[in-house]
Write a protein that holds these residues in place. Structure first.
Motif, PDB file in Angstrom:
ATOM      1  N   UNK A  78      12.833  32.046   7.075  1.00  0.00           N
ATOM      2  CA  UNK A  78      12.074  32.608   5.624  1.00  0.00           C
ATOM      3  C   UNK A  78      11.786  34.079   6.011  1.00  0.00           C
ATOM      4  N   UNK A  79      11.754  34.800   5.020  1.00  0.00           N
ATOM      5  CA  UNK A  79      11.459  36.222   5.288  1.00  0.00           C
ATOM      6  C   UNK A  79      10.475  36.570   4.118  1.00  0.00           C
ATOM      7  N   UNK A  80       9.647  37.760   4.110  1.00  0.00           N
ATOM      8  CA  UNK A  80       8.741  38.167   3.406  1.00  0.00           C
ATOM      9  C   UNK A  80       9.502  39.042   2.291  1.00  0.00           C
ATOM     10  N   UNK A  81       8.661  39.369   1.420  1.00  0.00           N
ATOM     11  CA  UNK A  81       9.067  40.053   0.155  1.00  0.00           C
ATOM     12  C   UNK A  81       9.450  41.327   0.478  1.00  0.00           C
ATOM     13  N   UNK A  82       8.644  41.966   1.262  1.00  0.00           N
ATOM     14  CA  UNK A  82       8.879  43.324   2.081  1.00  0.00           C
ATOM     15  C   UNK A  82      10.335  43.452   2.411  1.00  0.00           C
ATOM     16  N   UNK A  83      10.734  42.422   3.010  1.00  0.00           N
ATOM     17  CA  UNK A  83      12.198  42.686   3.809  1.00  0.00           C
ATOM     18  C   UNK A  83      13.478  42.287   2.737  1.00  0.00           C
ATOM     19  N   UNK A  84      13.115  41.880   1.339  1.00  0.00           N
ATOM     20  CA  UNK A  84      14.144  41.727   0.601  1.00  0.00           C
ATOM     21  C   UNK A  84      14.893  43.114  -0.113  1.00  0.00           C
ATOM     22  N   UNK A  85      16.196  43.261  -0.140  1.00  0.00           N
ATOM     23  CA  UNK A  85      16.801  44.419  -0.510  1.00  0.00           C
ATOM     24  C   UNK A  85      16.550  44.520  -2.110  1.00  0.00           C
ATOM     25  N   UNK A  86      16.677  45.868  -2.451  1.00  0.00           N
ATOM     26  CA  UNK A  86      16.582  46.142  -4.067  1.00  0.00           C
ATOM     27  C   UNK A  86      17.841  45.371  -4.727  1.00  0.00           C
ATOM     28  N   UNK A  87      17.272  44.860  -5.904  1.00  0.00           N
ATOM     29  CA  UNK A  87      18.442  44.159  -6.718  1.00  0.00           C
ATOM     30  C   UNK A  87      18.413  42.830  -6.468  1.00  0.00           C
ATOM     31  N   UNK A  88      17.863  42.254  -5.751  1.00  0.00           N
ATOM     32  CA  UNK A  88      17.749  40.867  -5.457  1.00  0.00           C
ATOM     33  C   UNK A  88      16.535  40.155  -6.035  1.00  0.00           C
ATOM     34  N   UNK A  89      16.921  38.823  -6.320  1.00  0.00           N
ATOM     35  CA  UNK A  89      16.217  37.791  -7.049  1.00  0.00           C
ATOM     36  C   UNK A  89      15.657  36.909  -6.082  1.00  0.00           C
ATOM     37  N   UNK A  90      14.527  36.510  -5.696  1.00  0.00           N
ATOM     38  CA  UNK A  90      14.130  35.480  -4.615  1.00  0.00           C
ATOM     39  C   UNK A  90      12.926  34.621  -5.349  1.00  0.00           C
ATOM     40  N   UNK A  91      12.839  33.477  -4.711  1.00  0.00           N
ATOM     41  CA  UNK A  91      11.644  32.610  -5.155  1.00  0.00           C
ATOM     42  C   UNK A  91      10.494  32.627  -4.214  1.00  0.00           C
ATOM     43  N   UNK A  92       9.364  32.776  -4.744  1.00  0.00           N
ATOM     44  CA  UNK A  92       8.303  32.630  -3.695  1.00  0.00           C
ATOM     45  C   UNK A  92       8.199  31.269  -3.022  1.00  0.00           C
ATOM     46  N   UNK A  93       7.961  31.225  -1.945  1.00  0.00           N
ATOM     47  CA  UNK A  93       7.982  29.962  -0.952  1.00  0.00           C
ATOM     48  C   UNK A  93       6.697  29.712  -0.834  1.00  0.00           C
ATOM     49  N   UNK A  94       5.853  30.696  -0.490  1.00  0.00           N
ATOM     50  CA  UNK A  94       4.514  30.518   0.306  1.00  0.00           C
ATOM     51  C   UNK A  94       3.722  31.890   0.191  1.00  0.00           C
ATOM     52  N   UNK A  95       2.311  31.945   0.023  1.00  0.00           N
ATOM     53  CA  UNK A  95       1.535  33.078   0.230  1.00  0.00           C
ATOM     54  C   UNK A  95       0.848  32.869   1.337  1.00  0.00           C
ATOM     55  N   UNK A  96       0.779  33.930   2.415  1.00  0.00           N
ATOM     56  CA  UNK A  96      -0.211  33.573   3.536  1.00  0.00           C
ATOM     57  C   UNK A  96      -1.323  34.615   3.129  1.00  0.00           C
ATOM     58  N   UNK A  97      -2.196  34.803   4.123  1.00  0.00           N
ATOM     59  CA  UNK A  97      -3.377  35.429   3.998  1.00  0.00           C
ATOM     60  C   UNK A  97      -4.434  34.488   3.309  1.00  0.00           C
ATOM     61  N   UNK A  98      -5.633  35.061   3.252  1.00  0.00           N
ATOM     62  CA  UNK A  98      -6.622  34.142   2.676  1.00  0.00           C
ATOM     63  C   UNK A  98      -7.693  35.300   1.976  1.00  0.00           C
ATOM     64  N   UNK A  99      -8.687  34.530   1.162  1.00  0.00           N
ATOM     65  CA  UNK A  99      -9.905  35.196   0.632  1.00  0.00           C
ATOM     66  C   UNK A  99      -9.519  36.125  -0.612  1.00  0.00           C
ATOM     67  N   UNK A 100     -10.028  37.137  -0.753  1.00  0.00           N
ATOM     68  CA  UNK A 100      -9.843  37.966  -2.183  1.00  0.00           C
ATOM     69  C   UNK A 100      -8.275  38.599  -2.231  1.00  0.00           C
ATOM     70  N   UNK A 101      -7.905  39.140  -1.160  1.00  0.00           N
ATOM     71  CA  UNK A 101      -6.337  39.430  -1.154  1.00  0.00           C
ATOM     72  C   UNK A 101      -5.328  38.411  -1.757  1.00  0.00           C
ATOM     73  N   UNK A 102      -5.467  37.097  -1.228  1.00  0.00           N
ATOM     74  CA  UNK A 102      -4.663  36.255  -1.688  1.00  0.00           C
ATOM     75  C   UNK A 102      -4.953  35.896  -3.121  1.00  0.00           C
TER      76      UNK A 102
END
Length: 73
Positions: free
Chosen positions: A1-25
């Motif tokens: 599994x990769x992060x949204x930052x690693x996805x190249x331009x022009x691609x569509x992906x589906x969110x699998x999970x959110x990491x982090x916690x608190x106000x940022x999440x």
């Protein structure tokens, strides 16, 4: 599994999970980025920050640190 930052331009992906916690999440979820939603990566700035995405018909700019918290498939 990769992060949204690693996805190249022009691609569509589906969110699998959110990491982090608190106000940022919570802020990421408030922008409409939740598990199962499709995200289209429009473009990335020359230095990689920010990343422009389209989610639920809206265009968003995400910081690289926030994009790393979004796991996609």
């Amino acid at each position: 599994m990769k992060t949204l930052k690693e996805v190249s331009c022009g691609r569509t992906v589906r969110v699998a999970r959110l990491t982090g916690n608190g106000p940022v999440k919570r802020r990421i979820m408030d922008m409409g980025i939740t598990k199962g939603v499709e995200v289209f990566v429009r473009k990335t700035a020359p230095l990689g920050d920010p990343v422009e995405v389209t989610v639920r018909g809206y265009e968003l700019s995400l910081r690289k640190a926030d994009a790393e918290m979004i796991l996609v498939e």
